[in-house]
Motif scaffolding. Structure first.
Motif, mmCIF file in Angstrom:
data_model
loop_
_atom_site.group_PDB
_atom_site.id
_atom_site.type_symbol
_atom_site.label_atom_id
_atom_site.label_comp_id
_atom_site.label_asym_id
_atom_site.label_seq_id
_atom_site.Cartn_x
_atom_site.Cartn_y
_atom_site.Cartn_z
ATOM 1 N N UNK A 86 5.446 54.310 -7.405
ATOM 2 C CA UNK A 86 5.513 55.603 -8.093
ATOM 3 C C UNK A 86 4.292 56.451 -7.750
ATOM 4 N N UNK A 87 3.136 55.813 -7.694
ATOM 5 C CA UNK A 87 1.908 56.526 -7.333
ATOM 6 C C UNK A 87 2.024 57.115 -5.924
ATOM 7 N N UNK A 88 2.546 56.338 -4.977
ATOM 8 C CA UNK A 88 2.733 56.835 -3.611
ATOM 9 C C UNK A 88 3.719 58.002 -3.569
ATOM 10 N N UNK A 89 4.815 57.897 -4.298
ATOM 11 C CA UNK A 89 5.806 58.985 -4.295
ATOM 12 C C UNK A 89 5.245 60.266 -4.885
ATOM 13 N N UNK A 90 4.511 60.160 -5.985
ATOM 14 C CA UNK A 90 3.933 61.360 -6.604
ATOM 15 C C UNK A 90 2.908 62.005 -5.671
ATOM 16 N N UNK A 91 2.028 61.184 -5.086
ATOM 17 C CA UNK A 91 1.009 61.721 -4.183
ATOM 18 C C UNK A 91 1.646 62.348 -2.948
ATOM 19 N N UNK A 92 2.682 61.704 -2.433
ATOM 20 C CA UNK A 92 3.373 62.214 -1.251
ATOM 21 C C UNK A 92 4.050 63.554 -1.550
ATOM 22 N N UNK A 108 5.989 57.398 4.456
ATOM 23 C CA UNK A 108 5.396 57.074 3.163
ATOM 24 C C UNK A 108 6.480 56.762 2.138
ATOM 25 N N UNK A 109 7.571 57.513 2.160
ATOM 26 C CA UNK A 109 8.674 57.257 1.218
ATOM 27 C C UNK A 109 9.306 55.891 1.506
ATOM 28 N N UNK A 110 9.465 55.544 2.780
ATOM 29 C CA UNK A 110 9.998 54.224 3.132
ATOM 30 C C UNK A 110 9.051 53.130 2.644
ATOM 31 N N UNK A 111 7.751 53.329 2.829
ATOM 32 C CA UNK A 111 6.773 52.347 2.358
ATOM 33 C C UNK A 111 6.799 52.227 0.840
ATOM 34 N N UNK A 112 6.957 53.355 0.159
ATOM 35 C CA UNK A 112 7.045 53.315 -1.305
ATOM 36 C C UNK A 112 8.286 52.546 -1.748
ATOM 37 N N UNK A 113 9.391 52.744 -1.029
ATOM 38 C CA UNK A 113 10.607 51.985 -1.344
ATOM 39 C C UNK A 113 10.415 50.496 -1.130
ATOM 40 N N UNK A 114 9.724 50.128 -0.051
ATOM 41 C CA UNK A 114 9.450 48.716 0.199
ATOM 42 C C UNK A 114 8.532 48.143 -0.878
#
Length: 121
Positions: A93-99, A76-82
């Motif tokens: 940012x939404x993905x990182x916070x939720x993760x 998920x962090x890799x996907x958020x970076x992409x």
């Protein structure tokens, strides 16, 4: 046929009847419900039994699940970076916070349970 009115007199509307439910269908449905209702408590029993503090089986399962969860968090962090690199910054940012929130809850689930138990007593 002398006129169009002769056709109207012989007209009868088409009636479509719903097929009656057979006894076999009802028995199958009732037996399926009985099986489902009798197996639900059996399926829940291992979860209740494994949540005991002294059970090493629960902690083995918990460690395995957390290992898989750790790998999922990395993805998920890799996907958020992409997403960030492609210009979707708010979604990243939404993905990182939720993760991060999900990981904290999952990693500290046992401690949260123990804390809630201590409030009760």
């Amino acid at each position: 046929m002398e006129s169009i009115w002769d056709l109207r007199d012989s007209y009868s509307p088409l009636v479509i009847r719903k097929p009656k439910e057979t006894v076999l269908e009802r028995k199958t449905l009732n037996s399926s419900l009985k099986v489902m209702y009798s197996t639900i408590p059996l399926l829940l029993t291992p979860g209740i039994a494994y949540a005991n503090d002294g059970s090493s089986t629960f902690f083995k399962i918990y460690d395995t699940v957390m290992t898989l969860f750790d790998q999922g968090v990395v993805l998920v962090i890799v996907f958020a970076g992409a997403s960030w690199a492609l210009g979707h910054r708010s979604k990243a940012i939404e993905l990182l916070i939720a993760c991060c929130c999900g990981y904290l809850l999952a990693a500290h689930a046992v401690e949260i349970r123990d804390f809630l138990k201590s409030i009760k007593s």
